[in-house]
Design an enzyme around this catalytic site. Structure first.
Site, short mmCIF file in Angstrom:
data_model
loop_
_atom_site.label_atom_id
_atom_site.label_comp_id
_atom_site.label_asym_id
_atom_site.label_seq_id
_atom_site.Cartn_x
_atom_site.Cartn_y
_atom_site.Cartn_z
N LYS A 116 0.85 -1.20 0.00
CA LYS A 116 0.00 0.00 0.00
C LYS A 116 0.88 1.24 0.00
CE LYS A 116 0.88 1.35 4.40
NZ LYS A 116 1.63 2.57 4.71
N GLY A 130 4.40 -6.34 5.96
CA GLY A 130 4.10 -7.28 7.05
C GLY A 130 2.60 -7.32 7.32
N ALA A 150 9.50 -0.56 5.25
CA ALA A 150 9.72 0.50 4.27
C ALA A 150 8.56 1.48 4.18
CB ALA A 150 9.97 -0.12 2.89
N GLY A 151 7.47 1.24 4.96
CA GLY A 151 6.30 2.12 4.87
C GLY A 151 5.33 1.66 3.81
N LEU A 152 5.52 0.44 3.30
CA LEU A 152 4.66 -0.08 2.23
C LEU A 152 3.68 -1.14 2.75
CD1 LEU A 152 7.41 -0.32 -0.53
CD2 LEU A 152 5.62 1.41 -0.33
N ASP A 195 -2.41 -1.16 10.33
CA ASP A 195 -2.66 -1.15 8.88
C ASP A 195 -3.35 -2.43 8.39
OD1 ASP A 195 -1.43 1.28 8.63
OD2 ASP A 195 0.48 0.48 7.88
#
Ligand code: C5P
Length: 291
Positions: free
Chosen positions: A11, A104, A99-101, A138
């Site tokens: 995301k 996980g 990585a902020g994506l 998230d």
């Protein structure tokens, strides 16, 4: 029972700001999340015995698999349905970690969706999201997918028209501390958000997205974590290169250190230029279909 395969999509945050601090120490957020076509593949196979077994290809799994979010998700699923779990979970990792994506979280969500499918959908989407929230902020978004407005700790509020008609280049611009530490640094920088101008540009971004302006809506976007990278040479260099190679906007994703550039045409020139500087880059597209 046959094995199931789920795609765990990465995301990006089209908008991310803090709107308050909570008594439980978390931050109240307002964010618009969008799935992109970079994904991990999660295969789950039923077994006769042996409990939960987890293997990740493409990533050294932490010494204790039980601390992996995918493992925790499987345990939480079996606890919720009151079954003893015997499954093998195999993850082919492509999303860069920390990585902020949301890699996980996406894996954990894919495990919840996949197990629910494997066992005949015993839980509703809302129940899966409740379990997801106990695993990470998230995860509910990653269960629902597409393009969603999320508020509070990260609860999904509603679907919104996403970006389309553009290509996305993801670049991992350096490294970062843990997400918890990034929030701590924000608290210091913005003095616990007292007197902070919350949610600037959100209404404009949303109106432009809903009006069909798509990717170009992001001219107004904001990611509160960008402020932590003002002195990062790598970050500024990656952003400069993307802009020079034609990106219409370049924004941080999550708490970083990934940034994404939105391109009207192909992002190839930026992809090549960044690769030559040994930056990890991924060309992808927005995903509007739900996972
Ligand atoms: O929910 P998750 O485990 O992904 O969050 C990691 C850390 O990020 C939390 O421990 C918390 O410090 C911070 N966080 C926050 N507010 C949020 C989400 C996360 O302060 N809405």
């Amino acid at each position: 029972m046959k094995a199931v395969i789920e795609r765990a999509y990465a995301k990006i945050n089209l908008y991310l700001d803090v709107v308050g601090k909570r008594e439980d120490g978390y931050h109240e957020l307002i964010t618009i999340m969008q799935n992109v076509s970079l994904y991990d593949e999660v295969r789950i196979e039923p077994r006769e015995s042996g409990g939960i077994f987890l293997e990740c290809e493409g990533m050294p799994i932490s010494l204790d698999a039980r601390k992996n979010l995918a493992y925790i998700a499987a345990e939480a699923f079996f606890a919720a349905v009151g079954k003893v779990g015997n499954v093998g979970i195999f993850i082919k990792k492509q999303i860069p970690v920390s990585a902020g994506l949301g890699g996980g979280s996406a894996d954990a969500a894919a495990v919840l969706r996949g197990l629910n499918r494997l066992f005949g959908q015993p839980l509703s989407a809302a129940e899966l999201c409740d379990i997801g929230m106990s695993i990470g902020s998230d995860v509910p978004f990653c269960i629902v997918g597409g393009t969603q407005i999320c508020r509070g700790r990260g609860e999904v509020v509603r679907e919104v028209r996403g970006i389309d008609g553009c290509s996305i280049l993801l670049a991992v611009a350096g490294s970062k501390a843990s997400t918890a530490e990034q929030y701590r640094l924000l608290d210091m920088k913005y003095k616990d958000f007292v007197g902070y101008n919350h949610g600037v540009g959100y209404e404009e971004t949303l109106a432009a997205l809903e009006g069909g302006a798509g990717a170009w809506a992001l001219a107004h976007t904001r990611n509160v974590f960008d402020a932590l990278y003002e002195d990062s040479g790598v970050m500024q260099e990656v952003k400069r290169i993307m802009r020079e190679c034609g990106a219409r906007s370049v924004v941080l994703s999550g708490s970083g250190p990934s940034v994404f550039g939105l391109f009207e045409g192909s992002p190839e020139e930026a992809h090549r230029a960044l690769m030559e500087r040994s930056v990890k880059v991924y060309s992808c597209d927005p995903i509007t279909d739900l996972p």
